[in-house]
Design a protein around this motif. Structure first.
Motif, PDB file in Angstrom:
ATOM      1  N   GLY A   1      19.137  -8.046 -62.491  1.00 46.86           N
ATOM      2  CA  GLY A   1      19.271  -6.635 -62.138  1.00 46.86           C
ATOM      3  C   GLY A   1      20.672  -6.094 -62.167  1.00 46.86           C
ATOM      4  N   GLY A   2      21.666  -6.925 -62.517  1.00 46.19           N
ATOM      5  CA  GLY A   2      23.052  -6.469 -62.530  1.00 46.19           C
ATOM      6  C   GLY A   2      23.606  -6.243 -61.143  1.00 46.19           C
ATOM      7  N   HIS A   3      23.116  -7.004 -60.157  1.00 42.00           N
ATOM      8  CA  HIS A   3      23.508  -6.796 -58.765  1.00 42.00           C
ATOM      9  C   HIS A   3      24.797  -7.531 -58.420  1.00 42.00           C
ATOM     10  N   ASN A   4      25.511  -6.993 -57.424  1.00 42.22           N
ATOM     11  CA  ASN A   4      26.698  -7.654 -56.893  1.00 42.22           C
ATOM     12  C   ASN A   4      26.273  -8.802 -55.978  1.00 42.22           C
ATOM     13  N   LEU A   5      27.072  -9.863 -55.983  1.00 41.06           N
ATOM     14  CA  LEU A   5      26.707 -11.084 -55.255  1.00 41.06           C
ATOM     15  C   LEU A   5      27.922 -11.643 -54.533  1.00 41.06           C
TER      16      LEU A   5
ATOM     17  N   ASP B   1      25.029  -6.332 -52.970  1.00 37.14           N
ATOM     18  CA  ASP B   1      23.575  -6.364 -52.788  1.00 37.14           C
ATOM     19  C   ASP B   1      23.073  -7.681 -52.225  1.00 37.14           C
ATOM     20  N   LEU B   2      23.674  -8.779 -52.683  1.00 42.14           N
ATOM     21  CA  LEU B   2      23.146 -10.110 -52.345  1.00 42.14           C
ATOM     22  C   LEU B   2      24.212 -10.933 -51.636  1.00 42.14           C
ATOM     23  N   HIS B   3      23.903 -11.382 -50.425  1.00 42.93           N
ATOM     24  CA  HIS B   3      24.776 -12.280 -49.682  1.00 42.93           C
ATOM     25  C   HIS B   3      24.021 -13.586 -49.473  1.00 42.93           C
TER      26      HIS B   3
ATOM     27  N   GLU C   1      21.662   0.232 -60.927  1.00 41.52           N
ATOM     28  CA  GLU C   1      22.147   1.599 -61.081  1.00 41.52           C
ATOM     29  C   GLU C   1      21.074   2.633 -60.772  1.00 41.52           C
ATOM     30  N   LEU C   2      19.893   2.189 -60.340  1.00 34.51           N
ATOM     31  CA  LEU C   2      18.826   3.134 -60.015  1.00 34.51           C
ATOM     32  C   LEU C   2      19.251   4.043 -58.871  1.00 34.51           C
TER      33      LEU C   2
ATOM     34  N   LEU D   1      16.039  -1.656 -51.898  1.00 31.86           N
ATOM     35  CA  LEU D   1      14.998  -1.225 -52.836  1.00 31.86           C
ATOM     36  C   LEU D   1      15.322  -1.665 -54.261  1.00 31.86           C
ATOM     37  N   ARG D   2      16.590  -1.578 -54.637  1.00 29.30           N
ATOM     38  CA  ARG D   2      16.985  -1.983 -55.994  1.00 29.30           C
ATOM     39  C   ARG D   2      16.761  -3.479 -56.201  1.00 29.30           C
TER      40      ARG D   2
END
Length: 502
Positions: free
Chosen positions: A208-212, A381-383, A431-432, A469-470
């Protein structure tokens, strides 16, 4: 008589048209360059004088004035050497001015007349193509300019060869586009023993291109996990590859016109300054956040970065671009990157291990993690906590599933997103926003109830609520589910940041 040669000035990833006007007039002998030049441009008169002298020519004993129009636009860089030389030769009647009118010219000159490379040739080629002009550039950067498409590129090795070409005495072969480099194989997830939770978070981040952000003791494998991320990310599309290459061109990193299809992976040291990270300097250049555009920015030892430097990431993480303001300039660079961070739980790194933790635990953890601002952590987004690897884990055989299998699932999830986001500005679930988020990530009744309860219990901000939600949408895409369900919300909630343990 005034001769005119077209060139460009670079403002971020924008190329602005500049006219190099040359006048040779009676009066006191001199050679002046005006039009808001920086020191590199002002010094070009000495390089131009020497390069023309290397042809066996002498400048006329008159007043030579070079005007870079528009005069109020700052001119920076050595790529003005070649257009200044050609404008001067045209004013001397040695080059046909009408022929030069069909070309945009960039390039640095050596004292021996050699044409050396300069940053930004790809941008100049695209600008010339949009104006229906040809491009004259250094021969070393001809393959880079050829990526602009249907455009006449004259790649000159030196000033003499260029003059002979313009006069029709010889012919310089048009360059071929540079090769597309194959990705260099990096670490495989099969090298990671244990850490199933962290590997799952890495897969979700890639899909999803999320930050981690990974938190764990020294030697737990955080850096190895991060270095495995490029191996599971999908390749850049041709349009994205050109976008990334434009940034590399401005930074002067595009060697031999070689385009890359793999996503950038940047890993700056924690001593990096703010201009190094977000861009800037006396001559504004893209920073690490822009060089990582459409790729990964890995910050190891996150709390060791200066706090003001880390907080400068908040704007690009939210907007996907970074603006560098100067008294005489305002430049915007794209910075749509994926942040991956790694950190120890405390300064000694052994919080939770009674045998190794320092005497200040758990207070040291709160002090150490307080170096990172809450608003920055809220944008991640993700920890995930990465546990220490035991000796028993190290002797286990490699896991059956490696990067290839995970990359396949990531690719299928990205394909689902491509269909969903067709025609939209957003590229990934990360980016949603707005109606797109509402239409695609609204959970079912059970999921909505769980999310409402969690938002109240965890005191989620509006940004945190949106990011859950993303992430849940990405988890559902990996599972092939059309609707976000309770199980997807539950897993997304498990990756929210937890406060330091007491």
């Amino acid at each position: 008589m005034v001769s005119i040669v077209s060139t460009v000035a670079y403002l971020g990833l924008e190329a602005r048209s500049v006219e190099v006007q040359c006048q040779i007039a009676p009066g006191m002998v001199g050679f002046a360059v005006v039009g808001l030049p920086d020191k590199a441009v002002a010094e070009s008169r000495e390089r131009v004088r020497a390069a023309i002298s290397s042809l066996g020519l002498a400048l006329p004993p008159k007043r030579i004035t070079i005007n870079l129009s528009p005069a109020d636009l700052p001119k920076e860089g050595s790529h003005y050497d070649l257009p200044i030389a050609l404008a001067l030769l045209a004013a001397m009647g040695l080059v046909d001015a009408e022929t030069l009118a069909h070309y945009l010219v960039v390039g640095e000159l050596g004292l021996d007349g050699k044409v050396a490379g300069s940053p930004g040739v790809l941008l100049a080629a695209l600008h010339a193509s949009s104006r229906g002009m040809g491009l004259i550039c250094p021969s070393a950067q001809g393959p880079e300019a050829a990526w602009a498409g249907q455009i006449e590129v004259v790649a000159a090795p030196d000033l003499l060869a260029l003059l002979n070409h313009l006069k029709g005495q010889t012919h310089l072969r048009p360059p071929e586009p540079g090769i597309v480099l194959e990705p260099v194989a990096g670490p495989d997830l099969k090298m990671v023993k244990g850490q199933e939770t962290a590997k799952r978070a890495l897969e979700i981040a890639a899909a999803g291109g999320h930050n981690l952000c990974m938190t764990g003791p020294p030697g737990a494998g955080k850096s190895l996990l991060a270095s495995c991320l490029p191996g599971i990310l999908p390749d850049l599309t041709p349009a994205e590859a050109l976008e990334v290459s434009m940034i590399s061109s401005v930074a002067g990193n595009l060697e031999g016109g070689r385009l890359v299809r793999h996503r950038p992976f940047r890993s700056p040291h924690h001593s990096a300054s703010m201009p190094a990270l977000v861009g800037g300097g006396a001559r504004v250049r893209p920073g690490e956040v822009s060089l990582a555009h459409l790729g990964v920015l890995f910050l190891d030892e996150l709390p060791e970065f200066q706090r003001v430097v880390l907080d400068s990431l908040r704007q690009p993480l939210e907007t996907g671009e970074v603006s560098v303001a100067r008294a005489n300039n305002h430049v915007t660079f794209p910075a749509n990157f994926q942040l991956v961070a790694a950190m120890n739980p405390c300064r000694c790194g052994h919080l939770g291990d009674a045998a190794l933790a320092c005497s200040r635990a758990p207070r040291c953890a709160a002090d150490y993690q307080a170096k990172i601002s809450g608003p920055l952590l809220d944008r991640i987004d993700l920890h995930v906590e990465v546990q220490a690897v035991s000796a028993a884990d190290l002797v286990l055989p490699p896991p059956a599933e490696g990067s290839a299998e995970v990359a396949g699932r990531v690719r299928r999830a990205r394909q689902i997103q491509d269909v969903r986001l067709h025609g939209e500005k957003a590229r990934t679930n990360a980016e949603l926003d707005g109606e797109m988020l509402k239409d695609s990530a609204t959970p079912d009744d059970a999921g909505q109830k769980l999310l409402a309860q969690a938002a109240e219990a965890m005191r989620l901000s509006a940004r945190g609520y949106t990011r859950i939600l993303r992430v849940a949408r990405t988890i559902a895409d990996l599972a092939g589910a059309e609707t976000v369900g309770r199980i997807h919300i539950a897993e997304a909630l498990s990756y929210r940041r937890q406060p330091p343990r007491n």
